[in-house]
Design a protein around this motif. Sequence first.
Motif, PDB file in Angstrom:
ATOM      1  N   VAL A   1       0.792  -1.213   0.067  1.00 13.46           N
ATOM      2  CA  VAL A   1       0.078  -0.011   0.040  1.00 13.46           C
ATOM      3  C   VAL A   1       0.930   1.088   0.139  1.00 13.46           C
ATOM      4  N   HIS A   2       0.703   2.072  -1.051  1.00 13.50           N
ATOM      5  CA  HIS A   2       1.465   3.230  -1.162  1.00 13.50           C
ATOM      6  C   HIS A   2       1.436   4.230   0.060  1.00 13.50           C
ATOM      7  N   PRO A   3       2.430   4.945   0.327  1.00 17.80           N
ATOM      8  CA  PRO A   3       2.375   5.922   1.325  1.00 17.80           C
ATOM      9  C   PRO A   3       1.280   7.199   1.117  1.00 17.80           C
TER      10      PRO A   3
ATOM     11  N   GLY B   1       5.436  -3.911  -1.779  1.00 21.00           N
ATOM     12  CA  GLY B   1       5.566  -2.516  -1.932  1.00 21.00           C
ATOM     13  C   GLY B   1       4.369  -2.170  -3.249  1.00 21.00           C
ATOM     14  N   GLU B   2       4.575  -0.961  -3.474  1.00 17.53           N
ATOM     15  CA  GLU B   2       5.508   0.030  -2.902  1.00 17.53           C
ATOM     16  C   GLU B   2       4.988   0.669  -1.661  1.00 17.53           C
ATOM     17  N   THR B   3       6.062   1.018  -0.967  1.00 18.69           N
ATOM     18  CA  THR B   3       5.808   1.459   0.476  1.00 18.69           C
ATOM     19  C   THR B   3       7.074   2.498   0.526  1.00 18.69           C
TER      20      THR B   3
ATOM     21  N   ILE C   1      10.820   0.881  -2.610  1.00 17.80           N
ATOM     22  CA  ILE C   1      10.565   2.110  -1.718  1.00 17.80           C
ATOM     23  C   ILE C   1      10.583   3.436  -2.461  1.00 17.80           C
ATOM     24  N   HIS C   2       9.389   4.157  -1.993  1.00 13.83           N
ATOM     25  CA  HIS C   2       9.252   5.316  -2.514  1.00 13.83           C
ATOM     26  C   HIS C   2       9.590   6.331  -1.512  1.00 13.83           C
ATOM     27  N   THR C   3      10.309   7.302  -1.759  1.00 10.14           N
ATOM     28  CA  THR C   3      10.510   8.595  -0.723  1.00 10.14           C
ATOM     29  C   THR C   3      10.422   9.828  -1.455  1.00 10.14           C
TER      30      THR C   3
ATOM     31  N   MET D   1      15.217   1.670  -4.438  1.00  5.46           N
ATOM     32  CA  MET D   1      14.663   3.097  -4.301  1.00  5.46           C
ATOM     33  C   MET D   1      14.023   3.311  -5.632  1.00  5.46           C
ATOM     34  N   HIS D   2      12.693   3.360  -5.800  1.00  6.73           N
ATOM     35  CA  HIS D   2      12.142   3.325  -7.057  1.00  6.73           C
ATOM     36  C   HIS D   2      11.920   5.144  -7.403  1.00  6.73           C
ATOM     37  N   CYS D   3      11.925   5.075  -8.685  1.00  8.81           N
ATOM     38  CA  CYS D   3      11.733   6.641  -9.297  1.00  8.81           C
ATOM     39  C   CYS D   3      12.566   7.487  -8.577  1.00  8.81           C
TER      40      CYS D   3
ATOM     41  N   THR E   1       9.283   3.250 -15.759  1.00  7.95           N
ATOM     42  CA  THR E   1       8.459   4.299 -16.260  1.00  7.95           C
ATOM     43  C   THR E   1       7.761   5.017 -15.096  1.00  7.95           C
ATOM     44  N   ASP E   2       7.189   4.203 -14.046  1.00 13.08           N
ATOM     45  CA  ASP E   2       6.314   4.945 -13.068  1.00 13.08           C
ATOM     46  C   ASP E   2       5.003   5.250 -13.729  1.00 13.08           C
ATOM     47  N   SER E   3       4.480   4.307 -14.874  1.00 12.78           N
ATOM     48  CA  SER E   3       3.532   4.374 -15.544  1.00 12.78           C
ATOM     49  C   SER E   3       2.135   4.708 -14.516  1.00 12.78           C
TER      50      SER E   3
END
Length: 235
Positions: free
Chosen positions: A38-40, A66-68, A102-104, A127-129, A177-179
């Motif tokens: 579940v996304h932050p 993730g993403e978390t 992981i999204h930050t 560590m995505h995007c 891509t983070d589409s």
Amino acid sequence: MAANGVTHALCVSVNLETFPAVLAIAEGFPNIFASAGVHPDDQSGEEPDIDRLVGLADHRKVVAIGETGLDYYRVEGDTEWQRERFRTHIRAARRTGKPLIIHTREAAADTLRIMREEFAAEVGGVMHCFTETAEVARQAMKMNFMISFSGIVTFKNATALKDVAREVPLESMLIETDSPYLAPIPFRGKTNQPAYVRFVAEEIARLKGISTQAVAEATSANFFRLFKGAAGFKG
Ligand SMILES: [Zn+2]
């Protein structure tokens, strides 16, 4: 994807309500994988506990948790619930042995601190995007995390991120891509799609002064090394 030489993709879960649809895509295509999380930024859906995430991850096509992570940009007020949710995901990942996505955003110090406190290095991840500094990248890589670059790295004004991409070693790098967001140049502003990851690879190649083929081979190998569950479907 095939027309652009993109052979595999990971369809990332952002909430539990749409997880069945994510899993259906992964089940429908041998070269598509899924994650559970579940996304932050998600504040309206079901809050996952460790058992729930571990249960969802118990599937041959679910290769990551993730993403978390943390996102202080979009969320106002008390953000303690985000940190708790992040810890829950790291604990679930450690229980399953599957790596983290992981999204930050505007939360790098807390993100790294919680990764350390919860022993995220045990499972590693990505560590995505990535949009943070080279120093944040170095600290994440020390914890067995890869750094993933999106279409942002193709944007003309992303000079700091281009420098980070030059510095991150090829063996610790992924591309994404983070589409449907963040379409790379020449599609900036349009709906993004997995096939466009090709343009991210081309920009990384240009920045590093190597061939696009070398970037493609390295990032594909990294994908299967990190997401071990995907390796059995390589063919
Ligand atoms: Zn994200």
